[in-house]
Motif scaffolding. Structure first.
Motif, short mmCIF file in Angstrom:
data_model
loop_
_atom_site.label_atom_id
_atom_site.label_comp_id
_atom_site.label_asym_id
_atom_site.label_seq_id
_atom_site.Cartn_x
_atom_site.Cartn_y
_atom_site.Cartn_z
N ARG A 41 1.86 -6.53 -2.02
CA ARG A 41 2.47 -5.71 -0.96
C ARG A 41 2.67 -4.27 -1.43
NH1 ARG A 41 7.03 -9.98 0.91
NH2 ARG A 41 5.67 -11.30 2.16
N ASP A 42 3.15 -4.11 -2.66
CA ASP A 42 3.34 -2.76 -3.20
C ASP A 42 2.01 -2.02 -3.27
OD1 ASP A 42 6.02 -3.31 -3.46
OD2 ASP A 42 5.92 -3.77 -5.61
N TYR A 43 0.99 -2.70 -3.73
CA TYR A 43 -0.34 -2.10 -3.83
C TYR A 43 -0.85 -1.69 -2.44
CZ TYR A 43 -5.30 -1.61 -4.87
OH TYR A 43 -6.57 -1.14 -4.99
N ALA A 44 -0.68 -2.57 -1.47
CA ALA A 44 -1.13 -2.27 -0.11
C ALA A 44 -0.38 -1.07 0.45
CB ALA A 44 -0.94 -3.49 0.78
N ARG A 45 0.92 -0.99 0.19
CA ARG A 45 1.71 0.13 0.68
C ARG A 45 1.24 1.45 0.08
NH1 ARG A 45 6.65 -2.24 -0.73
NH2 ARG A 45 6.81 -3.92 0.74
N THR A 46 1.03 1.46 -1.24
CA THR A 46 0.64 2.71 -1.88
C THR A 46 -0.77 3.13 -1.50
OG1 THR A 46 -0.10 1.54 -3.86
CG2 THR A 46 2.16 2.37 -3.86
N HIS A 47 -1.68 2.17 -1.33
CA HIS A 47 -3.05 2.54 -1.01
C HIS A 47 -3.27 2.74 0.48
CE1 HIS A 47 -3.55 1.40 -5.14
NE2 HIS A 47 -4.71 2.00 -5.12
N ALA A 48 -2.41 2.22 1.31
CA ALA A 48 -2.53 2.46 2.75
C ALA A 48 -2.21 3.91 3.06
CB ALA A 48 -1.60 1.53 3.52
N GLU A 49 -1.30 4.50 2.31
CA GLU A 49 -0.95 5.90 2.52
C GLU A 49 -2.06 6.82 2.03
OE1 GLU A 49 2.61 6.16 0.27
OE2 GLU A 49 3.79 4.99 1.70
N ASP A 50 -2.79 6.42 1.00
CA ASP A 50 -3.84 7.25 0.43
C ASP A 50 -5.09 7.28 1.29
OD1 ASP A 50 -2.13 7.70 -1.64
OD2 ASP A 50 -3.07 6.25 -3.01
N ALA A 51 -5.39 6.19 1.98
CA ALA A 51 -6.63 6.10 2.77
C ALA A 51 -6.53 7.00 3.99
CB ALA A 51 -6.87 4.66 3.19
#
Length: 96
Positions: A41-51
């Motif tokens: 979940r943490d990974y998805a949150r951080t990478h969703a903002e970057d995309a």
């Protein structure tokens, strides 16, 4: 022939010990699983903002365009095959 009792004696475990060990293994698994889910979940949150939001529709529209083009080509091929079949039947009917 071995029985359940023979297996228990060889392992040196009683049913209670076996159940405790199984329960401890299940608790460890659940703990690791919760940690894994949290990390995902943490990974998805951080990478969703970057995309960038523009990338996904571009990929989707490209796939849709390719699919449409392929569909058109297949329709023309089917039409050509039907015409060829009709021509072959006409030749077979009129040529004796």
């Amino acid at each position: 022939m071995k029985t359940v009792k023979d297996d228990e004696q060889q392992d040196g475990l009683t049913r209670e010990d076996y159940q405790k060990r199984k329960q401890a293994e299940n608790e460890q698994f659940e703990k690791r699983d919760r940690k894994r889910v949290q990390v995902e979940r943490d990974y998805a949150r951080t990478h969703a903002e970057d995309a960038s939001p523009e990338e996904e529709p571009t990929i989707r529209s490209t796939a849709e365009r390719k699919s449409r083009n392929l569909g058109k080509r297949l329709n023309w091929i089917i039409f050509g095959l039907l015409v060829a079949i009709v021509i072959v039947y006409l030749i077979l009917f009129f040529v004796e």
